[in-house]
Design a protein around this motif. Structure first.
Motif, PDB file in Angstrom:
ATOM      1  N   GLY A   1     -12.141   4.455 -23.229  1.00 18.49           N
ATOM      2  CA  GLY A   1     -11.241   5.420 -22.614  1.00 18.49           C
ATOM      3  C   GLY A   1     -10.582   4.901 -21.350  1.00 18.49           C
ATOM      4  N   ILE A   2     -10.468   3.585 -21.208  1.00 18.80           N
ATOM      5  CA  ILE A   2      -9.876   2.977 -20.013  1.00 18.80           C
ATOM      6  C   ILE A   2      -8.628   2.201 -20.409  1.00 18.80           C
ATOM      7  N   ARG A   3      -7.539   2.426 -19.707  1.00 20.13           N
ATOM      8  CA  ARG A   3      -6.320   1.644 -19.921  1.00 20.13           C
ATOM      9  C   ARG A   3      -6.329   0.457 -18.969  1.00 20.13           C
ATOM     10  N   PHE A   4      -6.165  -0.744 -19.494  1.00 16.82           N
ATOM     11  CA  PHE A   4      -6.285  -1.964 -18.705  1.00 16.82           C
ATOM     12  C   PHE A   4      -5.371  -1.952 -17.483  1.00 16.82           C
ATOM     13  N   THR A   5      -4.092  -1.716 -17.688  1.00 13.58           N
ATOM     14  CA  THR A   5      -3.128  -1.751 -16.581  1.00 13.58           C
ATOM     15  C   THR A   5      -3.419  -0.668 -15.555  1.00 13.58           C
ATOM     16  N   ASP A   6      -3.768   0.526 -16.032  1.00 12.38           N
ATOM     17  CA  ASP A   6      -4.082   1.618 -15.110  1.00 12.38           C
ATOM     18  C   ASP A   6      -5.286   1.276 -14.242  1.00 12.38           C
ATOM     19  N   TYR A   7      -6.296   0.662 -14.856  1.00 15.64           N
ATOM     20  CA  TYR A   7      -7.509   0.315 -14.101  1.00 15.64           C
ATOM     21  C   TYR A   7      -7.183  -0.723 -13.020  1.00 15.64           C
ATOM     22  N   VAL A   8      -6.441  -1.759 -13.395  1.00 15.00           N
ATOM     23  CA  VAL A   8      -6.094  -2.809 -12.431  1.00 15.00           C
ATOM     24  C   VAL A   8      -5.290  -2.221 -11.275  1.00 15.00           C
ATOM     25  N   ASN A   9      -4.288  -1.415 -11.583  1.00 12.91           N
ATOM     26  CA  ASN A   9      -3.458  -0.828 -10.529  1.00 12.91           C
ATOM     27  C   ASN A   9      -4.253   0.113  -9.639  1.00 12.91           C
ATOM     28  N   TYR A  10      -5.126   0.927 -10.239  1.00  8.01           N
ATOM     29  CA  TYR A  10      -5.940   1.850  -9.452  1.00  8.01           C
ATOM     30  C   TYR A  10      -6.822   1.088  -8.466  1.00  8.01           C
ATOM     31  N   GLN A  11      -7.482   0.037  -8.941  1.00  8.63           N
ATOM     32  CA  GLN A  11      -8.362  -0.734  -8.068  1.00  8.63           C
ATOM     33  C   GLN A  11      -7.568  -1.459  -6.978  1.00  8.63           C
ATOM     34  N   ARG A  12      -6.386  -1.918  -7.299  1.00 11.08           N
ATOM     35  CA  ARG A  12      -5.558  -2.596  -6.296  1.00 11.08           C
ATOM     36  C   ARG A  12      -5.112  -1.619  -5.204  1.00 11.08           C
ATOM     37  N   ILE A  13      -4.755  -0.420  -5.595  1.00 10.31           N
ATOM     38  CA  ILE A  13      -4.296   0.556  -4.605  1.00 10.31           C
ATOM     39  C   ILE A  13      -5.451   1.046  -3.740  1.00 10.31           C
ATOM     40  N   THR A  14      -6.613   1.318  -4.330  1.00 14.27           N
ATOM     41  CA  THR A  14      -7.756   1.735  -3.512  1.00 14.27           C
ATOM     42  C   THR A  14      -8.187   0.603  -2.582  1.00 14.27           C
ATOM     43  N   ARG A  15      -8.070  -0.634  -3.051  1.00 14.98           N
ATOM     44  CA  ARG A  15      -8.387  -1.766  -2.174  1.00 14.98           C
ATOM     45  C   ARG A  15      -7.384  -1.835  -1.024  1.00 14.98           C
ATOM     46  N   ALA A  16      -6.123  -1.557  -1.297  1.00 15.32           N
ATOM     47  CA  ALA A  16      -5.116  -1.546  -0.237  1.00 15.32           C
ATOM     48  C   ALA A  16      -5.449  -0.482   0.810  1.00 15.32           C
ATOM     49  N   ILE A  17      -5.877   0.697   0.353  1.00 19.14           N
ATOM     50  CA  ILE A  17      -6.237   1.768   1.288  1.00 19.14           C
ATOM     51  C   ILE A  17      -7.427   1.353   2.142  1.00 19.14           C
ATOM     52  N   GLU A  18      -8.365   0.643   1.544  1.00 20.31           N
ATOM     53  CA  GLU A  18      -9.504   0.111   2.311  1.00 20.31           C
ATOM     54  C   GLU A  18      -9.009  -0.872   3.374  1.00 20.31           C
ATOM     55  N   MET A  19      -8.048  -1.702   3.007  1.00 15.07           N
ATOM     56  CA  MET A  19      -7.517  -2.689   3.952  1.00 15.07           C
ATOM     57  C   MET A  19      -6.723  -2.023   5.067  1.00 15.07           C
ATOM     58  N   PHE A  20      -6.059  -0.896   4.757  1.00 15.89           N
ATOM     59  CA  PHE A  20      -5.383  -0.141   5.816  1.00 15.89           C
ATOM     60  C   PHE A  20      -6.381   0.209   6.918  1.00 15.89           C
ATOM     61  N   ALA A  21      -7.592   0.616   6.504  1.00 19.00           N
ATOM     62  CA  ALA A  21      -8.605   1.078   7.460  1.00 19.00           C
ATOM     63  C   ALA A  21      -9.123  -0.054   8.341  1.00 19.00           C
ATOM     64  N   ASP A  22      -9.044  -1.303   7.861  1.00 21.60           N
ATOM     65  CA  ASP A  22      -9.495  -2.439   8.676  1.00 21.60           C
ATOM     66  C   ASP A  22      -8.496  -2.769   9.782  1.00 21.60           C
ATOM     67  N   ARG A  23      -7.233  -2.387   9.587  1.00 19.39           N
ATOM     68  CA  ARG A  23      -6.188  -2.513  10.609  1.00 19.39           C
ATOM     69  C   ARG A  23      -6.005  -3.939  11.157  1.00 19.39           C
ATOM     70  N   ASP A  24      -6.121  -4.930  10.305  1.00 23.46           N
ATOM     71  CA  ASP A  24      -5.915  -6.295  10.797  1.00 23.46           C
ATOM     72  C   ASP A  24      -4.876  -7.066   9.983  1.00 23.46           C
ATOM     73  N   LYS A  25      -4.156  -6.351   9.085  1.00 21.06           N
ATOM     74  CA  LYS A  25      -3.130  -7.016   8.280  1.00 21.06           C
ATOM     75  C   LYS A  25      -1.879  -6.142   8.214  1.00 21.06           C
ATOM     76  N   THR A  26      -0.743  -6.783   8.045  1.00 21.50           N
ATOM     77  CA  THR A  26       0.502  -6.050   7.896  1.00 21.50           C
ATOM     78  C   THR A  26       0.593  -5.473   6.485  1.00 21.50           C
ATOM     79  N   MET A  27       1.506  -4.536   6.277  1.00 13.57           N
ATOM     80  CA  MET A  27       1.701  -3.946   4.957  1.00 13.57           C
ATOM     81  C   MET A  27       2.098  -5.015   3.947  1.00 13.57           C
TER      82      MET A  27
END
Length: 264
Positions: free
Chosen positions: A204-230
Motif C-alpha cells: 500500500g505504498i507508492r514509491f514516489t510518494d514515499y520518497v517525496n514525503y521523507q524528503r519533505i519531512t527531512r527538510a522540515i527537520e533541517m529548518f529546525a537546525d537553522r544552519d543551512k539556507t533554503m
C-alpha cells in the motif's frame, strides 16, 4: 533507555492520579525505545522535531507543535535533529472514545497556558496546590477542543511487515540526498523494476510518494537546525532545483517552504 530515564518513567507509573509531572528538557538528543505511562503525556516541541511510533505507524511532529499521547499507549520517541528541546506534561485526564494519539498546531491561547504551567516545573500535587492543580487539569481536559489538529505533512507512515521492504525503506531514508529512481533502488536490492513495484503496491505504498514525503519531512527537520539556507536544504534533500523543491513541498504541506517556516 538510560537508568535515569527508566527511573523517571517508573516514578510516573507509580504516582497517584492527583499529581501532574512537568519537565522541560535542555537541548539534547532524543531516542527513547518503546515505553508507556499511566498518565496522559503532552509534548510541546519547543525546538527541533520529533518522530513518534505508535504500533505500526510513525507520526511526524514539527517544531512548535504538540503531541497528545493518551495514557497506557505504547510509543517510541526519536528525532533526526542534532538537538531538541521539549516541554512534557504527564497527568491523569478524562478519557473518551475520541481520546487517540494526535498532533496539534499551537495558537496564542495554548502557548500562554503552557508557558504558565511551565513556570512550575517538577510535580504539582492537588494536596499541596489545589487551585493550580485544578487550573492545569481544566485547561488540559479542554485542550483537544481548543487545539486544531495538524494534518499535513502528518500522514502516518505504516511500517510494513515485509522485511525486504523494511530494508529498502531504510536504504531510501539513508540516501535521500541522492538520485533515487525506481531503477536504482531495484538494482541495489536485486529486484526488477516490475517486482519492486509489485512489492510496494502490495504494502500500500507508492514509491514516489514515499520518497517525496521523507524528503519533505527531512527538510522540515533541517529548518529546525537553522544552519543551512533554503537552497542548500533543497539540494541536500535530493531535489534537482529549488523550484522543484518548492513545488513538491507545497504539494505535500499545502504551503511554500518560506511560508511554512514563518508559521512555526
Amino acid at each position: 533507555m538510560s537508568k535515569e530515564q527508566e527511573d523517571y518513567v517508573d516514578s510516573i507509573k507509580q504516582s497517584p492520579d492527583n499529581e501532574i509531572f512537568i519537565k522541560e528538557t535542555g537541548r539534547e538528543i532524543v531516542d527513547l525505545p518503546q515505553h508507556w505511562h499511566t498518565k496522559h503525556q503532552i509534548i510541546h516541541t519547543l525546538s527541533g522535531t520529533l518522530r513518534i511510533q505508535v504500533e505500526d505507524k510513525v507520526y511526524f511532529v514539527p517544531e512548535n507543535h504538540i503531541a497528545w499521547i493518551p495514557k497506557n499507549i505504547v510509543h517510541k520517541l526519536s528525532s533526526n535533529n542534532r538537538q531538541i528541546s521539549l516541554q512534557m506534561i504527564y497527568c491523569d485526564l478524562l478519557s473518551s472514545s475520541k481520546d487517540i494519539f494526535s498532533v496539534y498546531n499551537t495558537n496564542t491561547f495554548i502557548l500562554v497556558n503552557l508557558k504558565f504551567i511551565a513556570r512550575n516545573p517538577g510535580v504539582i500535587r492537588r494536596s499541596e496546590q489545589p487551585k493550580l492543580y485544578d487550573y492545569c487539569i481544566s485547561f488540559l481536559n479542554l485542550f483537544p477542543a481548543t487545539g486544531e489538529r495538524y494534518k499535513t505533512p502528518l500522514r502516518a507512515l505504516v511500517i510494513p511487515d515485509d522485511i525486504r521492504l523494511q530494508a529498502i525503506l531504510k536504504y531510501i531514508n539513508e540516501h535521500l540526498d541522492e538520485e533515487l529512481g525506481m531503477e536504482r533502488v531495484a538494482s541495489q536490492f536485486g529486484f526488477s523494476v516490475r517486482n519492486l513495484s509489485r512489492l510496494f503496491r502490495k504494502s500500500g505504498i507508492r514509491f514516489t510518494d514515499y520518497v517525496n514525503y521523507q524528503r519533505i519531512t527531512r527538510a522540515i527537520e533541517m529548518f529546525a537546525d537553522r544552519d543551512k539556507t533554503m537552497q542548500e536544504i533543497a539540494y541536500e534533500t535530493g531535489f534537482s532545483t529549488p523550484g522543484n523543491f518548492n513545488r513538491v513541498f507545497k504539494q505535500i504541506t499545502g504551503t511554500k517552504p518560506s511560508t511554512f517556516c514563518k508559521k512555526k
